[in-house]
Enzyme design. Structure first.
Site, PDB file in Angstrom:
ATOM      1  CB  VAL A   1      37.899  35.842  41.335  1.00 48.56           C
ATOM      2  CG1 VAL A   1      39.338  35.383  41.349  1.00 48.56           C
ATOM      3  CG2 VAL A   1      37.803  37.329  41.032  1.00 48.56           C
TER       4      VAL A   1
ATOM      5  CG  HIS B   1      46.126  40.363  33.833  1.00 48.78           C
ATOM      6  ND1 HIS B   1      44.840  40.169  34.235  1.00 48.78           N
ATOM      7  CD2 HIS B   1      46.239  39.674  32.667  1.00 48.78           C
ATOM      8  CE1 HIS B   1      44.195  39.407  33.351  1.00 48.78           C
ATOM      9  NE2 HIS B   1      45.029  39.111  32.394  1.00 48.78           N
TER      10      HIS B   1
ATOM     11  NE  ARG C   1      46.545  46.219  32.677  1.00 52.87           N
ATOM     12  CZ  ARG C   1      46.012  46.216  33.900  1.00 52.87           C
ATOM     13  NH1 ARG C   1      45.364  47.288  34.323  1.00 52.87           N
ATOM     14  NH2 ARG C   1      46.101  45.155  34.670  1.00 52.87           N
TER      15      ARG C   1
ATOM     16  CD  GLN D   1      49.142  42.950  37.683  1.00 46.45           C
ATOM     17  OE1 GLN D   1      49.068  41.807  37.219  1.00 46.45           O
ATOM     18  NE2 GLN D   1      48.119  43.781  37.713  1.00 46.45           N
TER      19      GLN D   1
ATOM     20  CD1 TRP E   1      43.876  43.703  32.790  1.00 48.42           C
ATOM     21  CD2 TRP E   1      41.788  43.000  32.388  1.00 48.42           C
ATOM     22  NE1 TRP E   1      43.338  43.286  33.974  1.00 48.42           N
ATOM     23  CE2 TRP E   1      42.059  42.851  33.764  1.00 48.42           C
ATOM     24  CE3 TRP E   1      40.534  42.626  31.914  1.00 48.42           C
ATOM     25  CZ2 TRP E   1      41.127  42.347  34.666  1.00 48.42           C
ATOM     26  CZ3 TRP E   1      39.609  42.120  32.803  1.00 48.42           C
ATOM     27  CH2 TRP E   1      39.895  41.985  34.167  1.00 48.42           C
TER      28      TRP E   1
ATOM     29  CB  ALA F   1      43.646  33.948  42.117  1.00 51.07           C
TER      30      ALA F   1
HETATM   31  N1  DAH Z   1      44.705  40.617  37.065  1.00 48.60           N
HETATM   32  C1  DAH Z   1      43.995  41.672  37.762  1.00 48.60           C
HETATM   33  C2  DAH Z   1      44.439  43.027  37.212  1.00 48.60           C
HETATM   34  O1  DAH Z   1      45.547  43.138  36.766  1.00 48.60           O
HETATM   35  C3  DAH Z   1      44.260  41.619  39.234  1.00 48.60           C
HETATM   36  C4  DAH Z   1      43.652  40.415  39.845  1.00 48.60           C
HETATM   37  C5  DAH Z   1      42.392  40.457  40.343  1.00 48.60           C
HETATM   38  C6  DAH Z   1      44.349  39.229  39.907  1.00 48.60           C
HETATM   39  C7  DAH Z   1      41.796  39.365  40.929  1.00 48.60           C
HETATM   40  C8  DAH Z   1      43.787  38.093  40.471  1.00 48.60           C
HETATM   41  C9  DAH Z   1      42.500  38.176  40.984  1.00 48.60           C
HETATM   42  O2  DAH Z   1      44.406  36.940  40.555  1.00 48.60           O
HETATM   43  O3  DAH Z   1      41.948  37.089  41.549  1.00 48.60           O
HETATM   44  O4  DAH Z   1      43.694  43.931  37.216  1.00 48.60           O
END
Ligand code: DAH
Length: 366
Positions: free
Chosen positions: A282, A199, A225, A239, A151, A334
Site C-alpha cells: 500500500v 496473511h 506465522r 484475519q 511475515w 485495502a
Molecule cells: N497483511 C498485513 C499483515 O498481516 C495487514 C495489512 C496491512 C493488510 C495493510 C492490508 C493492508 O490489506 O493494506 O500484517
C-alpha cells in the site's frame, strides 16, 4: 392317587406367599427327584394300556401344575420387575442436555461478514496453502526485500496439494471459483515454493486476477506465522482482508466504511484514528487504532487508550500491475484486521492461545 396328588399341589400353590415357596413346590413335586416326576418315571414299568391312560393323566396334571406355577410366579414377579424397570428418582437433579454453539472466532467472523455484506461487500475465501508468489511477490514484497522478515512463515514440501479457492455469496452459499490447484499454482513465476499463508492479503491478488473492478470484497481466513507463542501471538490466527477498488475510491471512503463498521461492531460511541505506517502493498499505508470510551463495548482496555486493530492503505500501483490492472485507471483501499484481536476485545479475553486450546471450560462461556 394321582388326582389326590394334584389337589394337594394346587392347594399348596394357592397358599404360597412368595416366589420362594413356589420354587419349593416345584422342586418338591416336579424337580428331578419330585413326587410327580417319580410317578411319571414309574410309568414305564406298567403294562401298555394302563401306561397310556395313566401317562396321559399324569402329563395333563403336570401341565396344569406348571401353568398354575407360572401364574403364581407372575403374581409375585410382575409388580417387582415393573417397579425396577420404571423406577425413577423424582428427587434427582435433571440431566441438562448438551447444547453446542459456534466457536467465538466464528461468531465474530459472522458478525463482521454480516456488517460488510450489508455495505455491498462479497465474502471471498482463498487457500491456506499459498505459493510464494501470492504471499509475497505479487504483493510487492520481492525476494530479498527486508520486509519479508515481517511475515516469517512455514514453508512446505512441493508435493502438498493446495486447497481450492472459494468465493461466497450473500447468503454464505459457497461457490468454488477454481478447484484443485489454485490459479498460478504450478506455473506462475516461482510458484514452486509453497508455504502456509502469513496473511489474507494474497486473496486480494487471486480475486483481482479473475475479476474486473469496480469491486468490494472481504476475505476472512486462517493465517500462520513462524513465531514464539505468547498471550498475544500464536502460530495460527484469523484475519479478515478488505479490498475496494474503483475509479476514484479514496482514503475518505475508507474512513467512512471503517467508521461505520466499528460503530456497528463496538457501538455508536467508538472513535478511530489512522496513523501512518508501512506495508509494501500500500501507499500510503496506515495503522488503524480505536479509542476506548465508556459506552463502547471494549472491555479490557484502559480509559483513553488507543488500540491498534489493523493495517491498511491505498493499494500500491505495483499490486495493480501484478494483476493486470492499469494503475492510472484504478485506485482503492485495502485493509487487514485480526479477527482474534476483535474477539479478544469484545469478549475480554487476555490470551489468544485459549481460542485454539479446545478447552471446553473456555469455549462454553460464549
Ligand atoms: N497483511 C498485513 C499483515 O498481516 C495487514 C495489512 C496491512 C493488510 C495493510 C492490508 C493492508 O490489506 O493494506 O500484517
Amino acid at each position: 392317587m394321582l388326582s389326590q396328588l394334584k389337589q394337594t399341589i394346587l392347594k399348596k400353590i394357592e397358599k404360597a406367599k412368595d416366589l420362594k415357596s413356589l420354587e419349593d413346590i416345584y422342586r418338591r413335586f416336579l424337580g428331578r427327584k419330585g413326587e410327580l416326576t417319580g410317578v411319571l418315571r414309574s410309568l414305564k414299568d406298567l403294562p401298555e394300556k394302563e401306561r397310556r391312560e395313566k401317562g396321559r393323566l399324569a402329563n395333563q396334571i403336570k401341565q396344569e401344575i406348571e401353568e398354575k406355577l407360572k401364574i403364581g410366579r407372575g403374581k409375585f414377579q410382575v409388580p417387582s420387575s415393573k417397579f425396577q424397570e420404571e423406577w425413577i428418582d423424582i428427587t434427582a437433579p435433571g440431566l441438562q442436555p448438551t447444547v453446542s454453539h459456534l466457536h467465538p472466532i466464528t461468531q465474530i467472523r459472522q458478525k463482521v461478514e454480516e456488517i460488510f455484506q450489508s455495505m455491498g461487500f462479497s465474502v471471498v475465501e482463498g487457500p491456506e496453502i499459498e505459493t510464494e508468489y501470492y504471499n509475497f511477490d505479487a504483493l510487492n514484497i520481492p525476494k530479498e526485500h527486508p520486509a519479508r522478515d515481517l511475515w516469517d512463515t512455514f514453508w512446505l514440501k512441493r508435493d502438498v496439494i493446495a486447497t481450492p479457492y472459494l468465493i461466497r455469496g450473500k447468503q454464505s452459499s459457497r461457490k468454488q471459483l477454481t478447484t484443485g490447484l489454485p490459479r498460478g499454482f504450478a506455473s506462475r513465476n516461482d510458484g514452486k515454493k509453497l508455504l502456509l499463508r502469513a496473511h489474507t492479503s494474497p486473496v486480494q491478488i487471486r480475486y483481482m486476477e479473475t475479476h474486473q473492478p469496480p469491486l468490494r470484497i472481504i476475505a476472512p481466513g486462517r493465517c500462520f506465522r513462524h513465531e514464539a507463542t505468547d498471550a498475544s501471538h500464536d502460530v495460527q490466527f484469523y484475519q479478515v482482508e478488505g479490498l475496494m477498488v474503483g475509479k476514484d475510491i479514496s482514503v475518505a471512503n475508507f474512513r467512512g466504511i471503517l467508521q461505520e463498521f466499528f460503530k456497528r461492531f463496538f457501538g455508536p460511541e467508538i472513535k478511530m484514528r489512522l496513523r501512518p505506517s508501512y506495508f509494501p502493498f500500500v501507499e500510503p499505508g496506515f495503522e488503524v487504532d480505536i479509542l476506548k470510551n465508556q459506552k463502547s463495548k471494549i472491555k479490557n482496555q484502559k480509559e483513553g487508550e488507543w488500540l491498534e486493530l489493523m493495517g491498511a492503505g491505498m493499494v500500491h500501483p505495483n499490486v495493480f500491475k501484478a494483476v493486470g490492472y492499469n494503475p492510472r485507471d484504478w485506485q482503492g483501499f485495502a485493509f487487514g484486521m485480526g479477527l482474534d484481536r476483535l474477539a479478544m476485545l469484545k469478549y475480554k479475553i487476555e490470551d489468544i492461545r485459549l481460542f485454539y486450546s479446545g478447552d471446553l471450560r473456555f469455549l462454553k462461556q460464549f
